[in-house]
Design an enzyme around this catalytic site. Structure first.
Site, PDB file in Angstrom:
ATOM      1  N   CYS A 138     -24.442  27.188  -3.068  1.00  0.00           N
ATOM      2  CA  CYS A 138     -23.933  25.858  -3.090  1.00  0.00           C
ATOM      3  C   CYS A 138     -22.430  25.386  -2.914  1.00  0.00           C
ATOM      4  O   CYS A 138     -22.089  24.284  -2.925  1.00  0.00           O
ATOM      5  CB  CYS A 138     -24.488  25.270  -4.463  1.00  0.00           C
ATOM      6  N   HIS A 169     -12.905  32.583  -6.571  1.00  0.00           N
ATOM      7  CA  HIS A 169     -14.086  33.355  -6.403  1.00  0.00           C
ATOM      8  C   HIS A 169     -13.960  34.666  -7.620  1.00  0.00           C
ATOM      9  O   HIS A 169     -12.868  35.390  -7.737  1.00  0.00           O
ATOM     10  CB  HIS A 169     -14.107  34.229  -5.019  1.00  0.00           C
ATOM     11  N   HIS A 219     -12.196   9.207  -8.027  1.00  0.00           N
ATOM     12  CA  HIS A 219     -13.491   9.257  -8.151  1.00  0.00           C
ATOM     13  C   HIS A 219     -13.823  11.182  -8.041  1.00  0.00           C
ATOM     14  O   HIS A 219     -12.860  11.723  -7.565  1.00  0.00           O
ATOM     15  CB  HIS A 219     -14.108   8.863  -6.707  1.00  0.00           C
ATOM     16  N   ASN A 252     -31.059  18.856  -6.038  1.00  0.00           N
ATOM     17  CA  ASN A 252     -30.044  19.727  -5.814  1.00  0.00           C
ATOM     18  C   ASN A 252     -30.110  20.031  -4.305  1.00  0.00           C
ATOM     19  O   ASN A 252     -31.139  21.044  -3.902  1.00  0.00           O
ATOM     20  CB  ASN A 252     -29.914  20.827  -6.852  1.00  0.00           C
TER      21      ASN A 252
END
Length: 478
Positions: A222, A301, A383, A420
């Protein structure tokens, strides 16, 4: 002073039969997101300021160069270039400084990367599926036992997903197995649909594209969308004056799991069809027709940590059926990655006043146990688009970052309407904000994505004009 309540989830673990012949059980407790207000890892703070200093070197050097050049220009008159007053040293010095100045401006100055436009694919209505229909088709498929059906039913009930998401019906066929041809057909519909919309909106021709990124490499998950933006930005810096096309998709027919392992059924419940195409440019003239300018991008990561690496992985169950396994610790692991990411991002985006209070609390803290001042991240963005993973994840992030319902609206609405859609979710969220006429000139938008690895990526855009996208917007299909 009362301690802040920790967010824990118990798990009953079957330990088998003990020596006395009786069944043995134990309770394992899983943490939710880490308490962001309890501590700050200074390693990531240092990393963030390192990024800030590296990017600020140019902006600190240019004024000095301009000052030096200005003093030299101030000494010049036309007489300097006349034969009578010709001064070779001054003239060469001036020309040298002028050449250096032009070189810095034209070659060393990092070109801004602009988001010209983007498009999100809207699947046909015949692929819409309700939660009730999902369960009925799952029962008829014969792929799942009763325990697996009840588990999916319970997950869907609390998922935050609505009754208008999209799934290919082929995955519910009895005996369904991964089929590369079916997956290609689904991918083609998603990608070409989004790209066609983008080309129609921008007037760009396929031959104008010099850089194409379809970042669906294994393990990206994702978080691939922002990873692709980072790669595109690097390539645009290497090839100035180019267009880069990014395509993000989620192909359900190739990730579907038709077995009974509960940890491998979660992706079935949340992942839905979706795709987005994004056009980036560093053409100097594209500033005037683009929507956003890329300001900051930070990637974290955690793959060196074994728990993080195995928190989401592709594996086979006991029957040899392949699927994505999601660890019960994934929320806690994702929380640590998120905390590291925003700690690195903070020096790049927070107002000076917030950074001053933060350093003041570190330097003048009263004791080793006292907590540092935690900046208000809402001051950095107008936002927020957080990957629409699940209702539980969004609840935890909102609670820990102290975000208002307005900040979370785009993420929750996207989860409800589209589910999703993996790496393309953050673009459906940005499209929602545009459809609601929320984006004003100068507004800063924070897109946050989490994915397997474990990865947490952030990208910050600044609107270069008021943005309102009514046509070719998936939220205005009617």
């Amino acid at each position: 002073m009362a301690r802040r309540k920790e967010y824990l989830s118990p798990e009953i673990v079957n330990r088998g039969i003990n020596d006395s012949g009786s069944p043995s059980f134990s309770v394992r407790v899983h943490r939710g997101l880490p308490d962001f207000l309890s501590s700050v890892n200074l390693k990531y703070v240092k990393l963030g300021y390192g990024y800030l200093i590296n990017h600020g070197t140019y902006f600190a050097g240019v004024p000095i160069l301009l000052l030096v050049l200005g003093t030299q220009v101030g000494k010049l008159t036309w007489d300097v270039f006349s034969l009578e007053y010709y001064n070779l040293v001054n003239t060469l010095l001036f020309l040298g400084l002028l050449t250096m100045f032009v070189y810095v401006i034209l070659d060393l100055t990092p070109r801004s990367t602009y988001l010209v436009d983007f498009a999100c694919y809207l699947p046909p209505d015949e692929l819409k599926i309700t939660k009730e229909e999902y369960i009925e088709l799952a029962k008829k498929s014969g792929q799942f036992n009763n325990t697996a059906i009840k588990f999916q039913q319970r997950v869907l009930k609390n998922s935050g997903i609505g009754d208008e998401t999209y799934l290919p019906r082929a995955v519910f066929q009895p005996g369904y197995k991964r089929d590369l041809k079916v997956a290609r057909e689904e991918a083609a519909a998603l990608m070409f649909g989004a790209v066609d919309e983008l080309f129609a909106a921008t007037g760009i021709r396929p031959k104008d594209i010099k850089i194409l990124i379809n970042f669906n490499l294994g393990g990206m998950g994702c978080a691939a969308g922002i990873t692709a933006v980072d790669l595109a930005n690097d390539l645009l810096n290497a090839y100035p004056g180019s267009y880069a096309l990014i395509v993000s998709t989620e192909v359900i027919s190739f990730t579907w799991y038709g077995g009974n392992e509960l940890d491998m059924l979660l992706p079935n419940c949340f992942l839905r069809m979706g795709g987005a195409a994004v056009l980036l440019s560093n053409h100097l003239m594209d500033r005037w027709r683009s929507k956003y300018q890329l300001k900051q991008l930070v990637r974290t990561h955690k793959g060196m940590d074994d728990r993080s690496f195995k928190s989401i992985q592709l594996k086979e169950d006991s029957e040899g059926k392949q699927g994505l396994s999601v660890s019960k610790d994934v929320i806690e692991i994702g929380g640590h990655a998120l905390k590291a990411n925003i700690t690195t991002l903070s020096p790049l985006v927070l107002p000076v006043s917030e950074q001053f209070h933060f350093f003041k609390s570190l330097v003048f803290k009263r004791s080793k146990s006292s907590k540092p001042y935690i900046p208000d991240y809402k001051l950095a963005f107008e936002h927020v688009c957080i990957l629409a993973t699940s209702k539980k994840v969004l609840d935890e992030i909102q609670k820990n970052l102290d975000l208002t319902d307005e900040y979370m609206e785009a993420s929750r609405k996207t989860l409800e309407r589209f589910g999703n859609t993996s790496s393309s979710s953050i673009w459906y969220e940005l499209a929602y904000l545009e459809a609601k006429n929320r984006i004003k000139n100068g507004d800063r938008v924070w897109q946050l994505a989490l994915g397997s690895g474990f990865k947490c990526n952030s990208v910050v855009w600044r609107a270069v004009r008021n943005v309102r996208q009514l046509k070719r917007n998936p939220w205005n299909e009617n």
